[in-house]
Design an enzyme around this catalytic site. Sequence first.
Site, PDB file in Angstrom:
ATOM      1  N   TYR A 167      -0.603   4.065  10.924  1.00  0.00           N
ATOM      2  CA  TYR A 167      -1.340   3.226  11.749  1.00  0.00           C
ATOM      3  C   TYR A 167       0.504   2.967  12.903  1.00  0.00           C
ATOM      4  O   TYR A 167       0.866   2.824  12.000  1.00  0.00           O
ATOM      5  CB  TYR A 167      -1.663   1.897  10.980  1.00  0.00           C
ATOM      6  CG  TYR A 167      -2.597   1.994  10.093  1.00  0.00           C
ATOM      7  CD1 TYR A 167      -4.001   1.971  11.428  1.00  0.00           C
ATOM      8  CD2 TYR A 167      -3.078   2.316   9.128  1.00  0.00           C
ATOM      9  CE1 TYR A 167      -5.111   2.117  10.545  1.00  0.00           C
ATOM     10  CE2 TYR A 167      -3.834   2.138   8.414  1.00  0.00           C
ATOM     11  CZ  TYR A 167      -5.754   1.800   9.092  1.00  0.00           C
ATOM     12  OH  TYR A 167      -6.563   2.091   8.399  1.00  0.00           O
ATOM     13  N   ASP A 212      -2.146  -7.116  15.468  1.00  0.00           N
ATOM     14  CA  ASP A 212      -1.707  -5.463  14.994  1.00  0.00           C
ATOM     15  C   ASP A 212      -1.563  -5.197  16.795  1.00  0.00           C
ATOM     16  O   ASP A 212      -0.936  -4.365  16.861  1.00  0.00           O
ATOM     17  CB  ASP A 212      -2.678  -5.323  13.787  1.00  0.00           C
ATOM     18  CG  ASP A 212      -1.334  -5.058  12.818  1.00  0.00           C
ATOM     19  OD1 ASP A 212      -0.750  -5.064  12.109  1.00  0.00           O
ATOM     20  OD2 ASP A 212      -2.241  -4.694  11.764  1.00  0.00           O
ATOM     21  N   ARG A 252       0.895  -1.574   0.266  1.00  0.00           N
ATOM     22  CA  ARG A 252      -0.412   0.253  -0.066  1.00  0.00           C
ATOM     23  C   ARG A 252       0.880   1.191  -0.199  1.00  0.00           C
ATOM     24  O   ARG A 252       1.696   1.443   0.058  1.00  0.00           O
ATOM     25  CB  ARG A 252      -1.600   0.177   1.466  1.00  0.00           C
ATOM     26  CG  ARG A 252      -1.652  -0.251   1.337  1.00  0.00           C
ATOM     27  CD  ARG A 252      -2.507  -1.412   2.828  1.00  0.00           C
ATOM     28  NE  ARG A 252      -2.163  -2.090   3.743  1.00  0.00           N
ATOM     29  CZ  ARG A 252      -2.157  -1.492   4.699  1.00  0.00           C
ATOM     30  NH1 ARG A 252      -3.210  -1.466   4.862  1.00  0.00           N
ATOM     31  NH2 ARG A 252      -1.760  -2.227   6.344  1.00  0.00           N
ATOM     32  N   LYS A 301       1.547   2.166   7.501  1.00  0.00           N
ATOM     33  CA  LYS A 301       2.247   1.287   8.559  1.00  0.00           C
ATOM     34  C   LYS A 301       3.364   2.413   9.586  1.00  0.00           C
ATOM     35  O   LYS A 301       3.942   2.974   9.094  1.00  0.00           O
ATOM     36  CB  LYS A 301       3.175   0.065   7.906  1.00  0.00           C
ATOM     37  CG  LYS A 301       2.110  -1.094   7.614  1.00  0.00           C
ATOM     38  CD  LYS A 301       0.886  -1.136   8.015  1.00  0.00           C
ATOM     39  CE  LYS A 301       1.207  -2.076   9.528  1.00  0.00           C
ATOM     40  NZ  LYS A 301       0.362  -3.063   9.997  1.00  0.00           N
ATOM     41  N   GLU A 305      -5.085   4.517  13.819  1.00  0.00           N
ATOM     42  CA  GLU A 305      -6.151   3.113  14.556  1.00  0.00           C
ATOM     43  C   GLU A 305      -7.137   3.601  16.533  1.00  0.00           C
ATOM     44  O   GLU A 305      -8.290   3.179  16.672  1.00  0.00           O
ATOM     45  CB  GLU A 305      -5.741   1.533  15.101  1.00  0.00           C
ATOM     46  CG  GLU A 305      -4.335   2.599  16.307  1.00  0.00           C
ATOM     47  CD  GLU A 305      -3.230   2.574  15.814  1.00  0.00           C
ATOM     48  OE1 GLU A 305      -2.916   2.782  16.242  1.00  0.00           O
ATOM     49  OE2 GLU A 305      -3.298   3.457  14.451  1.00  0.00           O
ATOM     50  N   HIS A 340      -0.179   1.520  16.382  1.00  0.00           N
ATOM     51  CA  HIS A 340      -0.534   0.314  17.140  1.00  0.00           C
ATOM     52  C   HIS A 340       0.662   0.004  18.460  1.00  0.00           C
ATOM     53  O   HIS A 340       1.613  -0.989  18.649  1.00  0.00           O
ATOM     54  CB  HIS A 340      -0.194  -1.276  16.010  1.00  0.00           C
ATOM     55  CG  HIS A 340      -1.581  -0.967  15.277  1.00  0.00           C
ATOM     56  ND1 HIS A 340      -3.228  -1.262  15.831  1.00  0.00           N
ATOM     57  CD2 HIS A 340      -1.598  -1.150  13.934  1.00  0.00           C
ATOM     58  CE1 HIS A 340      -3.680  -1.139  14.570  1.00  0.00           C
ATOM     59  NE2 HIS A 340      -2.521  -1.308  13.640  1.00  0.00           N
TER      60      HIS A 340
END
Length: 367
Positions: A94, A270, A15, A75, A118, A96
């Site tokens: 993102y 994740d 992506r 990411k 997120e 996490h």
Amino acid sequence: MKIGIPLEIKEQEFRVAMAPAGVSALISHGHTVLIQSGAGSESGISDKEYTAAGGIIAGSATEVFGASDMIVKVKAPLNPEYPLLKKGQILFTYLHLAADRALTEAIIKSGVIAIAYETVQLDNGALPLLIPMSEIAGRAASIAGAYHLQRARGGSGVLISGIPGVLPGKITILGAGTVGRNAAKIAAGLGARVVMLDNNFQTLQHIDDIHDGRIMTLSSNGHNIEESVLTSDIVIGAVLIPGAKAPLLVSRQLVGRMRQGSVIVDVSIDQGGCIETSRPTTHSDPVYVADGVVHYCVSNMPGAFPRTSTIALTNATLPYIVKLANQGWSNAIKTDAPLAKGLNIAEGKVYCAEVAKTFSLPHEPIC
């Protein structure tokens, strides 16, 4: 503001953080967008398409990070990218963090303003920047689980749909959020027997109403989880606590009692995973066998469908990116409560309560 879109370096991450339509929109607001050369190639987007949208192609990640006031990624940064982060820079991606102490410490040390997709959360509890990827991950989870039931892939040899005279396989889905609902939709479409577990009774009522009994529901408790897992061909972990580590719902001992050749797909990986035997895998090496059970725990499942994922992600993130670019991060979070919840770390201070609690760090409330 100068906004940078680097090439993703996570293994098998295809992506890119922004489609050309997003670049064009930011240019129309008077901002500059730098895209690392080749960043969109795996999503079927050429450098020429970005330049046609008004973007500027940069030759390296160092150039993108060094020249940008805001970095927009898919990411979280990996170790080689840590030195590229600079104090006062906005990092929107993102993250996490609750599942990664090293990353958390690196972001604190860097002094960046880290806003996590997120944990951006609407008043009704919805997670608008996680929803599109969760939709893709949920749908992909049922497909991946059914695929790895093939005997040649290490599975039990069960055709999930069954055929006339042979019962279909059973899929248990732990969690009835966005991932779980989308996994159930595809699982039911494949003809499987589907059981969903959740601790929200209203959610289970809604599932029952819209699927007219095709998807069975159970209250999520230890007894029901054990009973359903032990009689399943596929178990999909789909639980999420925003910003926090995923709760452990299936123990190693329970996995050891599952039928040989069953498949676990832990979409919660994740956030650390909700199954004790889970560990992160990649698209190039997606499965392993533990206690006779096939585990598919790819930590970036939507990356397998980069074209769809990139467009969907741009649709969701662009309004927030525009707001951050137009107003600056401090003013943007003052005027946008959902975006404020996305603030995890800023200039060395931890603003996300779940991250602070996970790593026993001081928590700074958002004023």
